[in-house]
Enzyme design. Structure first.
Site, short mmCIF file in Angstrom:
data_model
loop_
_atom_site.label_atom_id
_atom_site.label_comp_id
_atom_site.label_asym_id
_atom_site.label_seq_id
_atom_site.Cartn_x
_atom_site.Cartn_y
_atom_site.Cartn_z
CG ASP A 148 -3.13 6.36 -3.78
OD1 ASP A 148 -4.18 5.59 -3.95
OD2 ASP A 148 -2.43 6.30 -2.60
CG HIS A 198 -3.29 9.33 -0.53
ND1 HIS A 198 -3.74 9.98 0.49
CD2 HIS A 198 -4.05 7.96 -0.39
CE1 HIS A 198 -5.07 9.45 0.85
NE2 HIS A 198 -5.20 8.33 0.36
CD GLN A 220 -6.38 0.92 -5.85
OE1 GLN A 220 -7.19 0.82 -4.80
NE2 GLN A 220 -5.11 1.17 -5.63
CD GLU A 233 -2.50 1.85 -3.22
OE1 GLU A 233 -2.07 2.35 -2.36
OE2 GLU A 233 -3.93 2.32 -3.20
CG HIS A 247 -1.88 1.27 1.21
ND1 HIS A 247 -1.65 2.23 2.25
CD2 HIS A 247 -2.88 1.57 0.63
CE1 HIS A 247 -2.64 2.96 2.08
NE2 HIS A 247 -3.39 2.70 1.17
NE ARG A 248 -1.70 5.84 1.15
CZ ARG A 248 -2.40 6.70 2.06
NH1 ARG A 248 -1.47 7.48 2.49
NH2 ARG A 248 -3.71 6.67 2.62
CD GLU A 288 -7.41 5.21 -4.60
OE1 GLU A 288 -6.84 4.50 -3.79
OE2 GLU A 288 -8.51 5.63 -4.29
#
Ligand code: G3P
Ligand code: CA
Length: 277
Positions: A47, A60, A172, A45, A18-19, A136
């Site tokens: 963002d 993010h 996502q 991931e 995550h990140r 994302e």
């Protein structure tokens, strides 16, 4: 020839950094992605934010304020405010490592000082097809063209077919409209519908039929995930990838109720749980 396997077919529970390994290194930096992969993450991931001059970058927040600090190269205002109001040249002057050293002194490293915001293209250039990407679209309603630019870059780096064939890229979003737009542009791409923590198991279950029309899975907040939700998703061939799962006991509990993967800031902890199984 045998069809290429999706990560979901070879790894029973997908480990999504995550990140990056953002528990240990500054989120959305190359060291955080490198570390996630070293720790065994199946996916890194990103963002996405879109700059004023139309470049996709991995960050993010919609604004620079939390994670960016000016450097000697920055002009006043380059590293505060909305990303979409800055050019890439402006935000490339900002340091996104120092905040981490200040906030997490136990994990601070001198080499994090001065790290820059990566563009999505730089991420694709570094890792090519050696890893899987879980990307994302963030605040897509404020960033028209974000989806088209993502698909253009995936095409340029040869990731479109591997995404369709073996989920090398999962896209996502919290925004159904953004995912439906991607689905309309290319129905072969695998999509994950995120649900905010304001939902419940029941409200998510009520949206599964509509979601299954365009997505291959759901990304609920971990607190909303119970066995009825996992079973209802699986009944519609939707995978379940909760976020953001950082503690070993919660990883174990979610695995026991049948989730297919999870987002974690600590990919090494999830690997240790999976190794025990
Ligand atoms: O994308 C899954 C999870 O990351 C959603 O929350 O705010 O960390 O992007 P956020
Ligand atoms: Ca995210």
């Amino acid at each position: 020839a045998e069809a290429a396997k999706k990560p979901a077919e070879t790894a029973p529970v997908l480990n999504v950094g995550h990140r990056g390994a953002s528990g240990y290194a500054p989120e959305h930096t190359i060291p955080a992605y490198d570390l996630a992969l070293k720790m065994g993450a199946d996916y890194i991931e990103q963002d996405l934010q879109l700059t004023k001059d139309g470049v996709l970058v991995a960050l993010h927040d919609e604004t620079l304020d939390r994670t960016a600090r000016p450097t000697a190269e920055s002009a006043p205002g380059d590293c505060t405010g909305l990303v979409r109001e800055k050019t890439l040249a402006q935000i490339k002057t900002c340091d996104v490592g120092s905040w981490f050293n200040e906030t997490y002194p136990q994990y601070a490293k001198p080499e994090y000082v001065g790290l820059r915001i990566p563009t999505l293209e730089e991420v694709f250039q570094r890792y090519r097809k050696s890893t899987n990407y879980y990307i994302e679209t963030k605040s897509p309603e404020s960033a028209p063209g974000m989806e088209e630019e993502l698909l253009r870059l995936m095409d340029e780096y040869g990731l479109t077919k591997p995404a369709a064939d073996r989920w090398q890229v999962l896209i996502q979003s919290f925004s159904p409209a953004s995912l439906q737009k991607v689905h309309a542009l290319d129905p072969s791409l695998p999509l994950i519908q995120l649900f905010s923590g304001a939902e419940t198991s029941q409200t998510i279950q009520a949206r599964l039929d509509a979601t299954a029309a365009y997505a291959v899975g759901i990304g609920p907040s971990k607190g909303d995930v119970d066995k009825p939700l996992v079973d209802a998703a699986h009944a519609r061939c939707l995978d379940v990838h909760p976020y953001t799962v950082n503690e070993t006991p919660e990883m174990e509990k979610l695995i026991s109720i049948g989730v297919d993967g999870m987002f974690t800031n600590f990919p090494d902890r999830l690997e240790a749980v999976l190794d025990k199984e």
